[in-house]
Design a protein around this motif. Structure first.
Motif, PDB file in Angstrom:
ATOM      1  N   LEU A  16      13.188   5.574  12.512  1.00 11.71           N
ATOM      2  CA  LEU A  16      13.939   4.936  13.599  1.00 11.71           C
ATOM      3  C   LEU A  16      13.060   4.668  14.817  1.00 11.71           C
ATOM      4  CD1 LEU A  16      17.247   6.983  13.427  1.00 11.71           C
ATOM      5  CD2 LEU A  16      16.615   4.902  12.202  1.00 11.71           C
ATOM      6  N   SER A  17      11.855   5.230  14.797  1.00 10.03           N
ATOM      7  CA  SER A  17      10.881   4.927  15.846  1.00 10.03           C
ATOM      8  C   SER A  17       9.515   4.820  15.180  1.00 10.03           C
ATOM      9  CB  SER A  17      10.896   6.016  16.922  1.00 10.03           C
ATOM     10  OG  SER A  17      10.806   7.294  16.334  1.00 10.03           O
ATOM     11  N   GLY A  18       8.584   4.218  15.911  1.00  9.14           N
ATOM     12  CA  GLY A  18       7.249   3.996  15.332  1.00  9.14           C
ATOM     13  C   GLY A  18       6.895   2.531  15.402  1.00  9.14           C
ATOM     14  N   PRO A  19       5.977   2.068  14.537  1.00 10.64           N
ATOM     15  CA  PRO A  19       5.578   0.649  14.589  1.00 10.64           C
ATOM     16  C   PRO A  19       6.793  -0.263  14.454  1.00 10.64           C
ATOM     17  CG  PRO A  19       4.172   1.877  13.087  1.00 10.64           C
ATOM     18  CD  PRO A  19       5.259   2.809  13.506  1.00 10.64           C
ATOM     19  N   SER A  48       8.237   7.693  11.843  1.00  8.65           N
ATOM     20  CA  SER A  48       7.161   7.033  11.076  1.00  8.65           C
ATOM     21  C   SER A  48       5.962   7.972  10.889  1.00  8.65           C
ATOM     22  CB  SER A  48       6.700   5.740  11.748  1.00  8.65           C
ATOM     23  OG  SER A  48       7.783   4.858  11.936  1.00  8.65           O
ATOM     24  N   ASP A  49       6.234   9.258  10.887  1.00  8.12           N
ATOM     25  CA  ASP A  49       5.168  10.247  10.790  1.00  8.12           C
ATOM     26  C   ASP A  49       5.317  10.999   9.459  1.00  8.12           C
ATOM     27  OD1 ASP A  49       3.528  12.422  10.927  1.00  8.12           O
ATOM     28  OD2 ASP A  49       4.213  13.118  12.886  1.00  8.12           O
ATOM     29  N   PHE A  66       6.846   5.167   5.520  1.00  6.67           N
ATOM     30  CA  PHE A  66       5.871   6.211   5.822  1.00  6.67           C
ATOM     31  C   PHE A  66       6.333   7.591   5.331  1.00  6.67           C
ATOM     32  CE2 PHE A  66       4.068   3.766   9.717  1.00  6.67           C
ATOM     33  CZ  PHE A  66       3.342   2.976   8.848  1.00  6.67           C
ATOM     34  N   GLY A  67       5.470   8.206   4.559  1.00  6.88           N
ATOM     35  CA  GLY A  67       5.728   9.576   4.136  1.00  6.88           C
ATOM     36  C   GLY A  67       6.627   9.719   2.937  1.00  6.88           C
TER      37      GLY A  67
END
Lengths: 447, 295
Positions: free
Chosen positions: A85-88, A133-134, A160-161
């Motif tokens: 929900l957040s990130g690039p 996004s981690d 991601f992940g």
């Protein structure tokens, strides 16, 4: 293999970039006539040459939500939900909408009073998490959901992940559904049939090679007179993979590849390579790249009259509006694009987007078609639980999920193949001068 | 016309168009460097700003033909403000000007994104006709760009050669102190040159907006090429920049037309390396104070 499986997601991200670009381009950027001229033809459900329609029972949302009045208990079950929900920004847009599909489907199911298995009515509670996004955070959330919350179903992440999370979920026999473009690299990479360690992992994203092949077959069906194909791709890992996929798909569909040109990133002027390709007399010019490059390539190719037909992934209304009378006597197609990425090509999809807009507060979010990478699959999972007669035995549910065929919003027959990749058709659109845009639904290339 | 010949002519026409744009960018770089010794890397962003302003004016109802000069004036004025607000404090230390210029790239890029977003803008295309002559496709819009570039370059030469300002500019480029002693308002000339460089870049951007879809990162692509052209021509040498623009345009176009297309940039920079190995100050080195800067 690695390149291939990453392609779809990148294609998706590019498409998002395109849609972001289109959204950021004000109405005046393109002629309004384009939008006005947009029209959807009646869904054709045209079948690709290799399609073999399923003849067994295809479940519907009504089947899933049906209750027989014998239920005596009500239970709320918990599923894990983790998305970026957040990130690039581009990943975030895709992830948010993918996650939305789950939220929307769960809300619909709960609003309908839940679903019934035996004497119990189940409603669903989603334990929502932002992975930011981690990958490391994704791993932590996965463990928390499994160990602390004891869920046996996890949705997401979108990108991601997910590979790291899949390793954990499969070891714990947790049903794990996601778009998961890397899943083919991990749990589903080495098996003909998803079994053993990967039995509980399902990829809701169809294989990208299917999309390209569907597009190629569709073009061959519409234009049997076309034989020669030229391809342009960007000089990058993804670009070259797309070139390879184009070559393989169009060769398999019976076309002759007469030229493949690769250009360096940052190119604006494509006339030198288009001049070169024009010498090969191609019937079709193929390009799939970032929207700016596609717009430049298409414009310059139209000016130079390189081919009879041009294939692009630009939204048809943008093409029509941007090129106007330069399309006279020419044809631009967008083939093998994700289902419902441009305009709804079925009544079910049109109805879905109306409901989804309402769910989203009145307006459809950007790249709203991406929600279909999860929405229908929530119903399918519930159907699998009903068929297995359990919400707990994940192995039995996975077994059932392997056999279910479902008529959803994205496709009238969705199922998972033996490797647990979803099988969904693609759309194809044609843009011609002063004519309504025609979009149709290409049936999936089936196993 | 044989097919080989028509293909060659087509590639020649392709090269001519892109050379015109490269020449304008390179001139913007070279006039500023010639006078101040500052390598103004932010000129790429001024090009982008020019492209987006042209688009904005056109979107606002102005014709494309008026939108380009309006954008050039606006960016020229903005460049003047940058000189007054920042670069004039770095004239004695051109390396500081270079760093300021690098910083401005980021500032301007984000400013453009903030105003116009990250998306692309479709080409404006005031002319949609395509002339077909002997198998060569020549969009009228490309001819227009070529002729505008030729006219601007011609005007620039005339200004530099025959006007009082041009003579003052050349005098300042030769020796700023001597020019000051002769009563030339050096600060004013430098400020004017910054405005001129910005306007040239903005014009290139405006013309690009009529050829290609534009996006906020457009500038960096053309900055590198423009800088390569300016180096090949001899930094600070206006005539050299024009000749080098044609040379680079031809090399790039013919290379990617007849050889591997993915090597397009390698052809340009291969040429640059080859020329700098033989002539370290470019094909037509600048004279006077500039030569000292380069030594």
């Amino acid at each position: 293999m690695i390149k291939r499986l990453r392609v779809w997601w990148i294609v998706g991200v590019l498409l998002t970039a395109l849609l972001v670009g289109a959204a950021c381009t004000s109405d005046d950027d393109v002629d309004d006539d384009g939008e006005d001229a947009t029209a959807t033809s009646a869904p054709t459900n045209g079948e690709a040459a290799t399609a073999t329609p399923f003849t067994g029972t295809i479940l519907t949302p009504e089947d899933v939500l049906r209750k027989d009045g014998t239920a005596t208990k009500e239970v709320e079950i918990e599923w894990g939900w983790m998305f970026e929900l957040s990130g690039p920004p581009q990943i975030q847009i895709f992830a948010t909408v993918t996650g939305d599909g789950v939220l929307f489907a769960v809300q619909e199911i709960n609003d309908a009073g839940g679903f019934q298995i035996g004497d119990t009515i189940y409603t669903i509670k989603l334990l929502e998490h932002d992975t930011e996004s981690d990958p490391n955070k994704t791993i932590g959330i996965t463990r928390q959901l499994i160990v602390d919350d004891e869920v046996n179903v996890i949705w997401g992440p979108a990108s991601f992940g997910e590979a790291e999370a899949t390793v954990i979920t499969q070891a714990e026999q947790v049903l794990h559904l996601c778009a998961c473009q890397d899943r083919g690299l991990t749990s589903l990479s080495s098996v003909e049939k998803a079994a053993g360690e990967s039995h509980w992992a399902f990829q809701t994203l169809p294989l990208v090679s299917r999309f390209f092949l569907q597009g190629a077959l569709n073009v061959k069906e519409d234009h049997p007179e076309y034989e020669r194909v030229a391809i342009i791709c960007i000089d990058s890992e993804i670009g070259r993979s797309i070139c390879e996929l184009y070559e393989e798909s169009y060769s398999a569909a019976g076309f002759e590849i007469v030229g493949v040109k690769v250009f360096p990133p940052g190119t604006s002027d494509y006339t030198p390579l288009l001049t070169n390709l024009k010498q090969q007399n191609p019937d079709i010019l193929l390009n799939f790249d970032d929207p700016t490059a596609q717009l430049n390539i298409l414009g310059q190719a139209l000016d130079m009259n390189v081919a009879s037909s041009y294939n692009t992934s630009l939204p048809p209304d943008i093409v029509q509006a941007a090129f106007g009378d330069r399309l006279e006597g020419k044809e631009v197609t967008a083939g093998g694009i994700p289902r419902q990425a441009t305009v709804p090509t079925s009544e079910a999809a049109a109805a879905y987007f109306e409901r989804y807009a309402e769910f989203s507060g009145g307006e459809l979010p950007l790249a709203s078609f991406v929600s279909l990478l999860s929405y229908d699959f929530v119903y399918m999972l519930v159907a699998a639980m009903q068929q297995a007669g359990t919400v707990e035995d994940t192995t039995a549910i996975a077994d059932a999920l392997e056999t279910i065929h479902y008529a959803g919003a994205a496709e009238d027959d969705i199922y998972f193949n033996e490797q647990h990749f979803s099988v969904i058709g693609s759309d194809g659109c044609i843009v011609r001068f002063e004519q309504p845009i025609e979009c149709s639904h290409d049936a999936p290339v089936r196993d | 016309m044989s097919q080989e010949l028509s293909v060659f002519m087509q590639q020649l026409f392709n090269a001519l168009t892109i050379s015109g744009v490269y020449a304008l960018v390179a001139l913007g770089i070279t006039v500023i460097f010639g006078l101040t010794g500052i390598v103004k890397f932010s000129i790429g962003e001024l090009l982008t700003l020019g492209a987006f302003l042209t688009f904005a004016f056109w979107e606002g109802g102005t014709t494309f033909f008026l939108a380009v000069p309006l954008a050039a004036i606006a960016v020229g004025g903005f460049s003047l403000l940058l000189e007054r607000g920042a670069f004039r404090f770095t004239l004695d230390q051109p390396i500081n000007g270079f760093i300021v210029s690098l910083g401005l790239i980021l500032v301007l890029q984000n400013l453009i994104i903030e105003i116009w977003g990250v998306g692309f803008k479709a080409p404006i295309r005031p002319f949609t006709q395509v002339w077909e002559v002997g198998g060569v496709s020549m969009p009228v819009q490309r001819w227009f760009v070529v002729w505008v570039a030729v006219v601007i370059i011609g005007l620039l030469f005339m200004v530099l050669r025959y006007t009082k300002y041009g003579r003052a500019m050349r005098a300042c480029a030769e020796d700023r102190d001597a020019a000051a002693l002769m009563g030339i308002p050096v600060a004013l000339v430098i400020a004017g040159t910054f405005a001129l460089g910005g306007a040239l870049a903005a014009t290139a951007g405006g013309l690009l907006a009529s050829l290609f879809a534009i996006q906020p990162f457009l500038g960096s692509q053309y900055l590198l090429k423009g800088f390569a052209v300016a180096l090949v021509g001899g930094l600070g040498n206006v005539e050299g920049a024009v000749i080098a623009a044609v040379l680079v345009g031809l090399t790039e176009t013919m290379g990617s037309g007849y050889l591997a297309t993915e090597w397009r940039d390698a052809y340009t920079f291969g040429l640059l390396i080859a020329i700098l190995l033989v002539r370290p100050r470019g094909l037509f080195p600048a004279r006077g104070r500039l030569q000292e800067t380069l030594q």
